[in-house]
Scaffold this active site. Structure first.
Site, PDB file in Angstrom:
ATOM      1  N   ASP A 132      -1.514   4.250   3.842  1.00  0.00           N
ATOM      2  CA  ASP A 132      -1.012   5.622   3.904  1.00  0.00           C
ATOM      3  C   ASP A 132      -1.602   6.376   5.084  1.00  0.00           C
ATOM      4  O   ASP A 132      -0.917   7.176   5.720  1.00  0.00           O
ATOM      5  CB  ASP A 132      -1.323   6.365   2.594  1.00  0.00           C
ATOM      6  CG  ASP A 132      -0.255   6.082   1.550  1.00  0.00           C
ATOM      7  OD1 ASP A 132       0.929   6.152   1.909  1.00  0.00           O
ATOM      8  OD2 ASP A 132      -0.606   5.774   0.401  1.00  0.00           O
ATOM      9  N   CYS A 160      -9.386  -0.372   1.481  1.00  0.00           N
ATOM     10  CA  CYS A 160      -8.558  -1.219   0.614  1.00  0.00           C
ATOM     11  C   CYS A 160      -7.114  -1.273   1.082  1.00  0.00           C
ATOM     12  O   CYS A 160      -6.245  -1.725   0.349  1.00  0.00           O
ATOM     13  CB  CYS A 160      -8.653  -0.758  -0.838  1.00  0.00           C
ATOM     14  SG  CYS A 160      -8.210   0.965  -1.059  1.00  0.00           S
ATOM     15  N   GLU A 181      -6.818   8.803   2.601  1.00  0.00           N
ATOM     16  CA  GLU A 181      -5.533   8.307   3.106  1.00  0.00           C
ATOM     17  C   GLU A 181      -4.665   9.422   3.682  1.00  0.00           C
ATOM     18  O   GLU A 181      -3.521   9.209   4.050  1.00  0.00           O
ATOM     19  CB  GLU A 181      -4.779   7.497   2.045  1.00  0.00           C
ATOM     20  CG  GLU A 181      -4.871   7.991   0.636  1.00  0.00           C
ATOM     21  CD  GLU A 181      -4.279   7.026  -0.399  1.00  0.00           C
ATOM     22  OE1 GLU A 181      -3.756   5.967  -0.039  1.00  0.00           O
ATOM     23  OE2 GLU A 181      -4.346   7.369  -1.591  1.00  0.00           O
ATOM     24  N   HIS A 202       5.653  -0.756  -1.284  1.00  0.00           N
ATOM     25  CA  HIS A 202       4.793  -1.275  -2.338  1.00  0.00           C
ATOM     26  C   HIS A 202       5.256  -2.623  -2.868  1.00  0.00           C
ATOM     27  O   HIS A 202       4.447  -3.459  -3.239  1.00  0.00           O
ATOM     28  CB  HIS A 202       4.625  -0.242  -3.443  1.00  0.00           C
ATOM     29  CG  HIS A 202       3.657   0.808  -3.019  1.00  0.00           C
ATOM     30  ND1 HIS A 202       4.054   1.962  -2.378  1.00  0.00           N
ATOM     31  CD2 HIS A 202       2.312   0.830  -3.058  1.00  0.00           C
ATOM     32  CE1 HIS A 202       2.981   2.654  -2.064  1.00  0.00           C
ATOM     33  NE2 HIS A 202       1.909   2.007  -2.464  1.00  0.00           N
TER      34      HIS A 202
HETATM   35  C1  PEP Z   1      -3.245   2.589   0.976  1.00  0.00           C
HETATM   36  O1  PEP Z   1      -2.521   3.571   1.087  1.00  0.00           O
HETATM   37  O2  PEP Z   1      -3.801   2.017   1.935  1.00  0.00           O
HETATM   38  C2  PEP Z   1      -3.480   2.002  -0.348  1.00  0.00           C
HETATM   39  C3  PEP Z   1      -4.341   1.034  -0.509  1.00  0.00           C
HETATM   40  O3  PEP Z   1      -2.740   2.485  -1.371  1.00  0.00           O
HETATM   41  P1  PEP Z   1      -1.210   2.079  -1.628  1.00  0.00           P
HETATM   42  O4  PEP Z   1      -0.836   1.018  -0.659  1.00  0.00           O
HETATM   43  O5  PEP Z   1      -1.122   1.629  -3.033  1.00  0.00           O
HETATM   44  O6  PEP Z   1      -0.495   3.362  -1.389  1.00  0.00           O
HETATM   45 MG    MG Z   2      -1.992   4.740  -0.666  1.00  0.00          MG
END
Ligand code: PEP
Ligand code: MG
Length: 759
Positions: free
Chosen positions: A625, A672, A601, A360
């Site tokens: 994810d 996303c 995800e 992250h």
């Molecule tokens: C993802 O898992 O693609 C996502 C957008 O969420 P994060 O990266 O915050 O886990």
């Molecule tokens: Mg995620």
């Protein structure tokens, strides 16, 4: 044997440099295995030859003199075969080569094992015996295990050696990690060390000896007062012996005891914290080595005492420390909250020893447009404080003490980047549609307020993912409902009337709140995302209430649930959202019910996409994810980063399945994850029919530029070709070739282009 293994590795780990480390290895292995000889040969990076670097048993004069090419002699054979050679009578072997300087004609039995680190043979570990006998299976297994464990330590020690005498000689050195956030940063290292860990105090020198001595005495006094207070408070609960321990600790912190050794090192210009850490660790080791178990156990107390003083030292240092211009933050494991401490205008780049491009902190770095390299495992990070360096976030490289020439080359890359950005600027106001008129919604992922301005400047049409955990990560307690309302209001207002998709709190995995620790052995499969908030409805309710209150009069809010793995979780969360909405209406808020969506995800959600789609207003794929769970590759682990691939055919099939299921029930489907912000990835997603692509603001115009060049009908053909391919590398190369044929290969970032053209 296990005890010996552990103690050898521990001792080698404490070595200050490579020579000492190798000396410990040969001495300890010879003793433990009771052999006549133990030697280490290491690969010379320049010549590729294996050089005798340390020995117990052969003539010392031979060290540095014996060189073997790969495949030459027994040692060279161990290296090329990458497996042990175990011989009763070494001289009889056809590959045996005699080096008079070593005096090894006396030894018959030979056992050599390769030292392999990340698939590279670093060297060969050899034991020899006078008599003719084969080393038994246990001995062979011991040496193999030891070599495997020592490989990382040797690699680290070699890297540290590369920086030796850096202060005086300004050696240039290159280290590699993982490209985590594109761009180049040229700046100065600023180390972020965990505050109370003796083992990770950076090596640093000082010119202000008097200042450091003062700092040290103040820290000692503060720690003494603290211990005295604790002793006083507990005095009725402690027996005489335990009380005596407190007195012993206070006298250890006396100005005349350990402090004398520390002051001596400070006078030799070591910083107070480094001097203290070195001396205390030596004491800890001495206690650990004692045969009496009572004293051995005291090692933990000494360590604790050390950490206590260190905490005071670092607090004082931190309050005196300023971030230089072009700060490059370096830490063993950087977190989002550390980033927030540095004024944005000073932060140029990031380097983390642990983590990967999908961690992250990397995602936040990309969103902020800050170049980053993660997983730089070999970098002796404790030793580079204040050093000049270049962070190459395209290739995942670091250049310590770069030469003028190297800096000039990197300056040119920075200028090229600026030029590309300038050329894309005009796209901000143009719609995102393909050359044949197919319209796509290009949204942004946000988390920090800083993202908002950059997103609007680049013409974002909405927010596809607002990571609400970011403001939670930057605090030292849960924000109240009202505090949250204010934060969310800012986001909603800034983008209104464009839609803003707020994801409910997604903590767990690698996103830990300091004030809500979650200790798990397998955090990515544990208490994460919706699982946490369903177990804590009070947190969930306060959050969705804050979101809805914030949307008053704007009505551009969409609520999205992370990590949904089945219908049950969705229904439970929906009930809470409904309850919050009804409460607010009862309280007199004239708000509209926001659309409710989920993230896809988890693989189970892919297979249940139809059932889920029927129940929601929208779906958005979290490909970061989803990739990790489909491929069983921890997104945060640099060791397996090479097999984390969102272009894996299995991931593409899952993406297609989700959008098809969503459209069957007329549910809009977006994405996303980071894949949406990759120009090649975006082409495939549009061909699949994705309605919304949401990405960090940095990539928005690149993606728009790519999509405006292509015809939707051509993309459909491209997708059909790609879906027949069997490997991610093949797919990535195909996409790169496609963009190049269109004359827009420049939109792909250099490291990706390099990888693709190598296939
Ligand atoms: C993802 O898992 O693609 C996502 C957008 O969420 P994060 O990266 O915050 O886990
Ligand atoms: Mg995620």
């Amino acid at each position: 044997m296990l005890g010996s293994l552990r103690s050898i590795v521990q001792e080698v780990n404490t070595a200050r440099d490579l020579t000492t480390a190798l000396g410990i290895i040969v001495r300890r292995v010879r003793d433990v295995m009771n052999t006549k000889v133990c030697s280490v040969y290491l690969r010379d990076k320049q010549t590729g030859n294996y050089v005798l670097m340390a020995t117990e048993g052969l003539n010392q004069d031979a060290v540095g003199q014996v060189h073997l090419a790969p495949g030459e002699g027994l040692v060279g054979n161990v290296a090329t075969r990458e497996e042990p050679i175990n011989l009763e009578h070494a001289e009889a072997h056809p590959a045996f080569q005699y080096f008079p300087a070593t005096g090894e004609e006396r030894f018959s039995a030979f056992l050599g094992t390769p030292i392999i680190h990340h698939r590279n043979v670093l060297g060969v570990l050899v034991v020899q015996q006078t008599e003719r006998r084969r080393f038994d299976e246990g001995e062979e297994a011991f040496l193999v295990t030891l070599s495997a464990q020592l490989a990382g330590v040797i690699a680290h020690a070699e890297a540290t050696g590369a920086l030796a005498n850096m202060g005086q000689q300004r050696n240039e050195a290159k280290f590699t990690g993982l490209a985590a956030s594109p761009g180049v940063a040229i700046g100065r290292a600023h180390i972020v060390a965990p505050p109370a860990n003796l083992a990770t105090v950076p090596f640093a020198c000082t010119m202000d000896v008097e200042g450091e001595l003062n700092l040290f005495h103040q820290a000692l006094a503060a720690a003494r007062d603290e211990i005295r207070d604790v002793g006083e408070r507990l005095k009725n609960d402690l027996n005489k012996e335990e009380r005596a321990l407190f007195d012993a600790y206070i006298s250890m912190l006396d100005d005349n005891s350990i402090a004398v050794e520390v002051c001596e090192r400070i006078r030799q210009q070591l910083t107070a914290s480094r001097a203290w850490a070195e001396v205390m660790l030596e004491h800890v080791r001495r206690f650990e080595a004692m045969s009496d178990s009572y004293f051995r156990e005291r090692a933990a107390d000494v360590r604790d005492l050390g950490a206590r003083v260190l905490m005071h030292l670092r607090q004082q240092e931190q309050s005196l420390r300023e971030y230089p211009d072009n700060t490059i933050l370096i830490g063993e494991e950087l977190t989002a909250s550390v980033l927030a401490d540095v004024p944005r205008e000073k932060l140029a780049g990031l380097v983390s020893i642990k983590g990967s491009a999908n961690s992250h902190v990397s995602i936040i770095a990309r969103a902020m447009g800050v170049p980053a390299v993660m997983g730089a495992q070999e970098l002796p990070w404790e030793q580079v404080d204040g050093v000049d360096l270049v962070v190459d976030g395209y290739r995942g490289e670091l250049h310590i003490n770069p030469s003028v020439e190297l800096k000039r080359r990197y300056d040119a890359i920075v200028e090229e980047e600026r030029e590309l950005a300038r050329n894309l600027d005009h796209l901000a106001k143009l719609p995102c549609e393909t050359a044949d008129g197919h319209r796509i919604r290009l949204w942004v992922n946000t988390g920090l307020m800083a993202d908002v301005v950059r997103s609007l400047e680049r013409g974002a049409e909405g927010v596809g993912l607002y990571r609400t955990e970011v403001p939670f990560l930057l605090r030292d307690r849960f924000p109240s409902e009202e505090e949250q309302r204010e934060i969310y209001r800012e986001q909603l207002q800034a983008f209104a009337p464009r839609p803003v998709t707020m994801r409910t709190l997604d903590i767990g995995g690698d996103k830990a709140l300091s004030y809500f620790p979650i200790e798990e052995t397998n955090p990515f499969l544990g208490w994460r995302g919706i699982r946490v908030t369903l177990d804590h409805p009070e947190i969930f309710l306060a959050q969705v209430r804050a979101m809805m209150k914030a949307s008053l009069g704007l009505d551009n809010l969409r609520i999205m649930l992370p990590m949904i793995s089945g219908v049950g979780e969705l229904e439970a969360a929906r009930k809470l959202v409904d309850r919050a909405y009804c409460e607010l209406v009862d309280e007199g808020y004239a708000i509209q019910r926001p659309p409710l969506g989920i993230m896809i995800e988890v693989p189970s959600a892919v297979y249940q996409a139809r059932e889920l789609a029927k129940r929601v207003d929208f779906m958005s794929v979290g490909s970061n994810d989803l990739t990790q769970y489909l491929l069983a590759v921890d997104r945060n682990n640099s060791r397996v980063a090479g097999i984390y691939h969102s272009f894996h055919p299995a991931v593409l099939q899952a993406l297609l399945q989700v959008v098809t299921a969503g459209h069957e029930t007329s549910t809009k489907v977006g994405i996303c994850g980071e894949l949406a912000g990759d120009p090649g990835g975006a082409l495939l997603l549009v061909a699949m029919g994705y309605d919304v692509l949401s990405m960090n603001a940095t990539n928005l115009l690149r993606v728009k530029a790519a999509l405006r060049e292509v015809n939707k009908s051509d993309l459909d053909r491209l997708l059909q070709q790609v879906l027949k391919m069997e490997s991610p590398e093949q797919i990535e190369a195909k996409l790169y070739e496609y963009l190049q044929d269109l004359g827009i290969g420049g939109l792909v970032q250099p490291q990706q282009a390099e990888a693709s053209s190598n296939i």
